[in-house]
Design a protein around this motif. Structure first.
Motif, PDB file in Angstrom:
ATOM      1  N   TYR A  98     -34.301  -5.551  -3.498  1.00 20.05           N
ATOM      2  CA  TYR A  98     -35.576  -5.024  -3.024  1.00 20.05           C
ATOM      3  C   TYR A  98     -35.340  -3.995  -1.918  1.00 20.05           C
ATOM      4  O   TYR A  98     -34.254  -3.888  -1.359  1.00 20.05           O
ATOM      5  N   ASP A  99     -36.413  -3.266  -1.634  1.00 18.07           N
ATOM      6  CA  ASP A  99     -36.468  -2.477  -0.408  1.00 18.07           C
ATOM      7  C   ASP A  99     -37.079  -3.354   0.683  1.00 18.07           C
ATOM      8  O   ASP A  99     -37.970  -4.170   0.402  1.00 18.07           O
ATOM      9  N   TRP A 100     -36.601  -3.164   1.899  1.00 17.88           N
ATOM     10  CA  TRP A 100     -37.121  -3.934   3.030  1.00 17.88           C
ATOM     11  C   TRP A 100     -37.629  -2.972   4.090  1.00 17.88           C
ATOM     12  O   TRP A 100     -36.936  -2.013   4.442  1.00 17.88           O
ATOM     13  N   CYS A 101     -38.819  -3.227   4.586  1.00 16.18           N
ATOM     14  CA  CYS A 101     -39.447  -2.342   5.576  1.00 16.18           C
ATOM     15  C   CYS A 101     -39.984  -3.177   6.734  1.00 16.18           C
ATOM     16  O   CYS A 101     -40.411  -4.321   6.546  1.00 16.18           O
ATOM     17  N   LEU A 117     -40.401  -5.023  -0.935  1.00 13.04           N
ATOM     18  CA  LEU A 117     -40.936  -4.145  -1.968  1.00 13.04           C
ATOM     19  C   LEU A 117     -39.921  -3.945  -3.082  1.00 13.04           C
ATOM     20  O   LEU A 117     -38.701  -3.995  -2.845  1.00 13.04           O
ATOM     21  N   PRO A 118     -40.375  -3.689  -4.279  1.00  8.41           N
ATOM     22  CA  PRO A 118     -39.440  -3.315  -5.345  1.00  8.41           C
ATOM     23  C   PRO A 118     -38.652  -2.070  -4.955  1.00  8.41           C
ATOM     24  O   PRO A 118     -39.133  -1.223  -4.190  1.00  8.41           O
ATOM     25  N   ARG A 119     -37.437  -1.971  -5.482  1.00  3.52           N
ATOM     26  CA  ARG A 119     -36.566  -0.855  -5.103  1.00  3.52           C
ATOM     27  C   ARG A 119     -37.272   0.487  -5.339  1.00  3.52           C
ATOM     28  O   ARG A 119     -37.906   0.705  -6.360  1.00  3.52           O
ATOM     29  N   GLU A 272     -49.198  -8.073  -2.431  1.00  2.00           N
ATOM     30  CA  GLU A 272     -50.118  -8.730  -1.512  1.00  2.00           C
ATOM     31  C   GLU A 272     -49.837  -8.373  -0.052  1.00  2.00           C
ATOM     32  O   GLU A 272     -50.762  -8.094   0.715  1.00  2.00           O
ATOM     33  N   ALA A 273     -48.547  -8.386   0.334  1.00  2.00           N
ATOM     34  CA  ALA A 273     -48.214  -8.103   1.733  1.00  2.00           C
ATOM     35  C   ALA A 273     -48.574  -6.672   2.101  1.00  2.00           C
ATOM     36  O   ALA A 273     -49.075  -6.404   3.198  1.00  2.00           O
ATOM     37  N   VAL A 274     -48.355  -5.731   1.178  1.00  5.95           N
ATOM     38  CA  VAL A 274     -48.688  -4.333   1.450  1.00  5.95           C
ATOM     39  C   VAL A 274     -50.197  -4.167   1.538  1.00  5.95           C
ATOM     40  O   VAL A 274     -50.715  -3.435   2.404  1.00  5.95           O
TER      41      VAL A 274
END
Length: 805
Positions: A98-101, A117-119, A272-274
């Motif tokens: 995943y991508d992490w932000c 997030l998905p890559r 959901e988190a976004v």
């Protein structure tokens, strides 16, 4: 020696080892290729099937704690093996990448929120948020400058002014009915009496009757109270007006903001988190809309809006890990595994003399970048970096990543610190290190075994045979191709194979040390290119080997020079009682050389103790001390099993000024002791090496080739007599891979290599006498010592009589 001592009988003849047993050649004619260019490269490293099996298992199993420790000596090719296996595993296992932000937590800015997030979506969200801020900077000012908004503002303002005017007008009219005027002054409103519409002067007012003046003043005071009430009511009117203005601003802000965020929410509705984060941003922008309307002269033109986006970092997205360009699971090699480089950090900026930070200054560690994949670390580097090992274990046990500052933990700096939301951790950690470190961790760190349950042990060698020889040649081709080197012809391959067997100290094995092989090929390639050759030949390999030895050979030359100049005493001819030529090997990093050493022994009447002088002066190591004890036990068992041994003996390495360690001098020490006890001379034209057990079996030792060559070099310079040689353990015959000049001397009968399986054979070779006659001499000497012991022993009554006298 008394004449009654048994005679010494000659020993049986022991044939030396044949020249073909001193070196196992690799015949180039047996190689079915002209050069390595004809061979296929190896897909996997040679001889590492066990390690590959363990790595494959460890990477596939998904249970917690199944991280891996890959162990092997430095240069054996651990990293190279990992690269191939991890490349395959990364392409196969990429479902959890995943991508992490990190984003702003509007309710608690010191605790940033993490988004998974998905890559590829992390950078996209960052771009969308930057574009949203840019759109707001363009849209909101235009919205608040529109005619509709201005008309609504004017309407609200006019309503407020009308209400204020009406309240004051009502009071003014009622005052006028009583001949009192309400006058506006710079400081507010005041009341004054009038006559016929004119304000009375103070003199005219004083001229009025007293009763009228009193009534007028009372009325003015009453109207003043009413005026105060009106004035007190005005702030409430203003507050109501401001609230209506705020509602108006919110109404028009929503007209600009809602469509923008509605589009963003639709785009990220599946996350959901976004979606929750966008809702928080939406609400905050509505509250802070006025900040977007502050127009600056330098940013009035549209192209400067991108610069103004940086003024709103609270709405930015810190993409901690971006996997958009990766096609598989991440594979991270961290060569500097400090605490911060592993677990991430929060950086600080200096503002007005103070250090400040926010979520945009959070930086990822290697564990973040490798999350969902594989992290490769050097075990020794992790352990030698302060707190890195503890931090790594904590993250693996908790299965989450918390960014914490060591400064904050130890209160070293009083600065603003963040407490970011932890990142869930799904990772395979591969520690790369040597065996000693692995066993130390197993012994002293109870958490290590729970976290690193899979060990992959790399082989150092492979059995030498026709199949492995061909595979070894393919490995040479692979190394040459990887390093852009010339290919090897068959003679060069054969020479490298022989050298690999010698480096392994075993003619039946081949060394798999890739680092040394790469160095040898690179140096051979250099010599071949310098000579204008198109391929590497055996002559180039030989020249590279000799050049490498010469670069490190100065200490050996100085050491042998001391012997040849009779500074260090080593005899190579004649026979001497109680004196033996032992053989030592010196290891200097990647280079080893042998050196003969004189070992001497003395024997006398005593209490049966063999004195190890090296141990007495703390120059002898534990293994050497053990060897001397074994010699003492063997000596007592052999010559005094059922009687006391009234003997004291001493052993020493002559002219040794450093530590003595190892048991390879056991045979030489026992020969010296037997020689000293029985006064039997020992041949000085032979040197001996070997370890002993308590039953007299000669055991294998290390460095046998270097030891033989060390004694040969001294004999060659002094002149080969044809009787000189070395006695080695029979178990070491398979390890013999001697230099060409030694083999040539053996073939010419100028030097000899003997092997012994027992101490009896070693005694016969070193003395030239049969072991039966030697044992008889020793037994007779023990009997004589016992008689001497009885002669000098005093009875108790004799001792008392001597005392009285």
């Amino acid at each position: 020696m008394p004449d009654s001592m048994p005679p010494l009988l000659p020993a049986p003849a022991y044939p030396p080892l044949a020249p073909e047993r001193l070196y196992r050649h690799c015949d180039p004619a047996e190689l079915n290729f002209d050069s390595t260019a004809e061979l296929e490269p190896l897909a996997r490293q040679l001889g590492q099937e066990r390690a590959v099996e363990a790595l494959t298992f460890g990477l596939a199993i998904g249970h917690p704690g199944y991280n891996l420790y890959l162990m092997g000596s430095s240069g054996v090719g651990k990293r190279e093996l990992l690269q191939g296996i991890l490349a395959e595993a990364a392409q196969r296992d990429h479902h959890a990448v995943y991508d992490w932000c990190y984003v702003n937590n509007f309710e608690s800015p010191d605790s940033p929120l993490v988004l998974q997030l998905p890559r590829g979506l992390g950078c996209e969200l960052r771009r969308d948020m930057a574009q949203a801020v840019e759109d707001l900077l363009a849209t909101l000012p235009a919205t608040f400058q529109s005619d509709e908004y201005q008309a609504r503002v004017e309407e609200l303002s006019e309503n407020y002014r009308e209400q204020e005017r009406a309240m004051l007008q009502d009071l003014s009219e009622r005052a006028a009915q009583h001949n009192i005027a309400m006058i506006q002054t710079p400081s507010g409103y005041t009341l004054a009496p009038t006559r016929e519409g004119e304000v009375l002067s103070p003199q005219d007012f004083e001229a009025l009757p007293e009763a009228e003046k009193k009534d007028t003043m009372a009325l003015i005071e009453q109207l003043k109270d009413e005026l105060k009430g009106v004035v007190r009511a005005l702030p409430g009117q203003r507050k109501e007006s401001r609230e209506r203005f705020r509602q108006l601003n919110r109404e028009f802000s929503q007209m600009a903001i809602d469509p923008l965020f509605a589009e963003l929410k639709r785009k990220y509705r599946e996350h959901e988190a976004v979606a929750a984060y966008l809702e928080a941003v939406h609400n905050d922008v509505l509250e802070e809309a006025e900040a977007f309307t502050e127009t600056r002269e330098e940013s009035a033109i549209p192209e400067n809006l991108k610069d103004r986006v940086r003024e709103f970092p609270r709405y930015s997205v810190n993409v901690l890990v971006d996997n958009r360009d990766s096609s598989g699971a991440p594979v991270v090699y961290e060569d500097n595994p400090t605490f911060a480089n592993l677990l991430g950090r929060s950086e600080h900026l200096s503002q007005m003399g103070a250090l400040v930070t926010d979520f945009t200054l959070i930086k990822p560690g290697a564990l973040h970048r490798a999350n969902g994949g594989y992290l490769v670390l050097d075990a020794d580097k992790v352990l030698t970096n302060p707190f890195a090992w503890t931090g790594l274990k904590r993250a693996l046990m908790a299965r989450e990543l918390r960014i914490q500052s060591l400064d904050a933990q130890f209160s070293l700096v009083a600065t603003v610190q963040l407490d970011p939301e932890p990142v869930p951790l799904d990772i395979k950690v591969l520690l790369v290190g040597d065996r000693n470190l692995f066993y130390l961790l197993q012994e002293y760190d109870p958490e290590f075994a729970a976290l690193f349950k899979v060990v992959a042990d790399m082989a150092e060698d492979v059995d030498r045979g026709p199949e492995s020889t061909l595979l070894f040649a393919r490995m040479l081709h692979t190394l040459a191709a990887e390093n852009n080197l010339l290919e090897l012809d068959r003679s060069a391959v054969a020479r490298v194979i022989e050298h690999a067997a010698r480096r392994m100290e075993d003619s039946a094995k081949l060394s798999l040390h890739r680092g040394r092989l790469q160095n040898l090929l690179a140096e051979s390639d250099f010599l071949a290119r310098r000579a204008g050759a198109g391929r590497i030949a055996a002559s180039h390999v030989d020249a590279a080997i000799e050049a490498a030895i010469r670069r490190l050979d100065q200490l050996r030359e100085r050491s042998q020079e001391g012997i040849l100049r009779d500074i260090m005493l080593v005899a190579t001819e004649g026979s001497v009682v109680g004196q033996v030529n032992g053989l030592s090997v010196y290891l200097l990093g990647d280079y080893a050389f042998g050196k003969p050493t004189r070992i001497t022994a003395t024997a006398r009447l005593g209490a049966g103790r063999v004195l190890d002088i090296e141990r007495e002066v703390d120059l002898g190591g534990k293994i050497h001390s053990k060897a001397v004890m074994i010699i003492s036990a063997l000596l007592a068992d052999r010559y005094a099993r059922e009687r006391p041994l009234p003997l004291s003996a001493s052993l020493v390495f002559e002219q040794s000024y450093g530590g003595i360690e190892g048991d390879s001098a056991s045979v030489a020490e026992l020969v010296a002791l037997v020689s000293a006890i029985a006064a039997i001379p020992v041949r000085q034209d032979l040197a001996v090496t070997g370890s002993l057990n308590q039953h007299g079996t000669v055991q294998a030792i290390g460095g046998v080739n270097e030891k033989i060559e060390g004694f040969f070099d001294i004999c060659r310079v002094r002149g080969l007599s044809g009787s000189q040689g070395v006695v080695v353990p029979r178990a070491n015959e398979v390890h013999l891979m001697l230099r060409r000049d030694v083999r040539e001397a053996v073939s010419a009968g100028q030097f000899h290599i003997y092997s012994a399986a027992t101490i009896d054979q070693a005694l016969e070779l070193m003395t030239g006498y049969s072991v039966a006659s030697i044992d008889a001499r020793v037994s007779a000497r023990v009997d004589a010592l016992q008689r001497l012991a009885r002669r000098y022993a005093l009875k108790p009554q004799d001792s008392e009589r001597d005392h009285r006298e």
